[in-house]
Design a protein around this motif. Structure first.
Motif, PDB file in Angstrom:
ATOM      1  N   THR A  69       0.828  -1.197   0.000  1.00 57.71           N
ATOM      2  CA  THR A  69       0.000   0.000   0.000  1.00 57.71           C
ATOM      3  C   THR A  69       0.866   1.253   0.000  1.00 57.71           C
ATOM      4  O   THR A  69       0.618   2.204  -0.756  1.00 57.71           O
ATOM      5  CB  THR A  69      -0.943   0.014   1.215  1.00 57.71           C
TER       6      THR A  69
ATOM      7  N   THR B 266      -7.410   2.935   2.775  1.00 55.48           N
ATOM      8  CA  THR B 266      -7.386   2.177   1.532  1.00 55.48           C
ATOM      9  C   THR B 266      -6.695   0.843   1.765  1.00 55.48           C
ATOM     10  O   THR B 266      -5.865   0.709   2.678  1.00 55.48           O
ATOM     11  CB  THR B 266      -6.688   2.978   0.414  1.00 55.48           C
ATOM     12  N   HIS B 267      -7.018  -0.120   0.933  1.00 51.60           N
ATOM     13  CA  HIS B 267      -6.521  -1.493   1.123  1.00 51.60           C
ATOM     14  C   HIS B 267      -6.498  -2.174  -0.244  1.00 51.60           C
ATOM     15  O   HIS B 267      -7.386  -1.939  -1.071  1.00 51.60           O
ATOM     16  CB  HIS B 267      -7.466  -2.228   2.074  1.00 51.60           C
TER      17      HIS B 267
ATOM     18  N   LEU C  24      -7.474  -0.014  -3.255  1.00 49.13           N
ATOM     19  CA  LEU C  24      -6.251   0.691  -3.633  1.00 49.13           C
ATOM     20  C   LEU C  24      -6.205   0.985  -5.126  1.00 49.13           C
ATOM     21  O   LEU C  24      -5.699   2.039  -5.542  1.00 49.13           O
ATOM     22  CB  LEU C  24      -5.037  -0.139  -3.206  1.00 49.13           C
TER      23      LEU C  24
END
Length: 287
Positions: A49, A250-251, A267
């Motif tokens: 990330t 976010t991921h 993401l």
């Protein structure tokens, strides 16, 4: 302000937290961004990330602060995931700082955590439910780090001036104030955009926490829900109002995230959204 991280796992050179119009003179500069996964859940998620976010924000000229909680203390259920262990998680945050050269923000939950976490990160975040805890805010302020105080869902924006004063009375003027929505009944939050200019009257940068504003807390299942499809809508509105910074969790795969997956942005959707927000910011500042 230039900050040093004394922990041996941290980057040796200074890392500067850049906030346009506050840490430099570019009042027409871009918004700054705090973004990352909700919690440190694995090295792979954290590093992947961070790598992608650094790439995107560098290209778009967005000042960036990597975000991840080293431990989640505010959980609805006792069996909810809280972390991989404090030191393991903090060392991963220090690795992000060291390898990518970007500042890092993480939450703290009690006064004893402030000095420990400050050895690894550049910004200490006060969770919304704890924004009235004087001892916690004071301990964070005394580290000399930036302190990001989230406005409680139960609190008027005018009241955040008193939270900021608790930091400045310690001789630390490195304060950010973050809105994350206001409680609306038992199961929902709303964003009152009047809060952004109201909190900006304090003279400190104001951030809009997009993803947490879209939570649906207190679900009967004990797992928080959310409306991630509205992330860009809320972000656009905040930019239009003139917010100084954005906070977005976010991921790589929110469906598999161990915390707050229901309201994180995938993401792979971050770049296109940020491109549009940068363009919108330029348009707003042209008036």
């Amino acid at each position: 302000m230039t900050m040093k991280c004394s922990h041996t796992g941290a980057k040796n050179k200074d890392i500067r937290v850049v906030i346009p119009g506050f840490t430099d003179d570019d009042k027409k500069g871009p918004f700054f961004l705090m973004a990352g996964p909700c919690v440190v859940e694995s090295e792979e998620v954290v590093m992947n990330t961070a790598a992608r976010m650094v790439e995107i924000t560098s290209r778009l000229g967005i000042p960036y602060i990597f975000k991840a909680s080293y431990r989640k203390a505010n959980r609805s259920r006792a069996d909810s995931f809280t972390g991989i262990g404090d030191i393991n998680a903090l060392n991963l945050l220090a690795k992000v700082r060291r390898e990518f050269g970007v500042p890092v923000v993480t939450d703290i939950h009690n006064p004893d955590e402030a000095a420990m976490a400050a050895e690894y990160v550049d910004v200490l975040q006060i969770p919304a439910f704890l924004c009235r805890q004087t001892d916690l805010i004071t301990a964070a302020a005394e580290t000399g780090k930036w302190v990001n105080i989230k406005k409680g869902q139960f609190l008027a924006p005018e009241s955040m001036a008193f939270a900021a004063e608790k930091v400045t009375e310690c001789g630390n003027r490195n304060v950010m104030l973050t809105d994350r929505g206001t409680s609306f009944g038992y199961y929902d939050l709303i964003v009152d955009y009047r809060g952004i200019p109201i909190m900006q009257r304090t003279g400190f940068p104001v951030v809009m926490d997009i993803t947490h504003s879209l939570q649906q807390p207190n679900q009967s299942s004990g797992v928080t829900g959310g409306h991630p499809e509205m992330i860009e809508t809320v972000a656009r509105a905040a930019i239009a109002v003139g917010v100084d910074g954005l906070f977005v969790e976010t991921h790589p795969n929110p469906a598999c995230a161990l915390s707050d997956g229901a309201n994180m942005l995938p993401l792979d959707r971050m770049e296109n959204m940020l491109e549009r927000l940068v363009a919108l910011r330029k348009t707003v500042q042209s008036f």
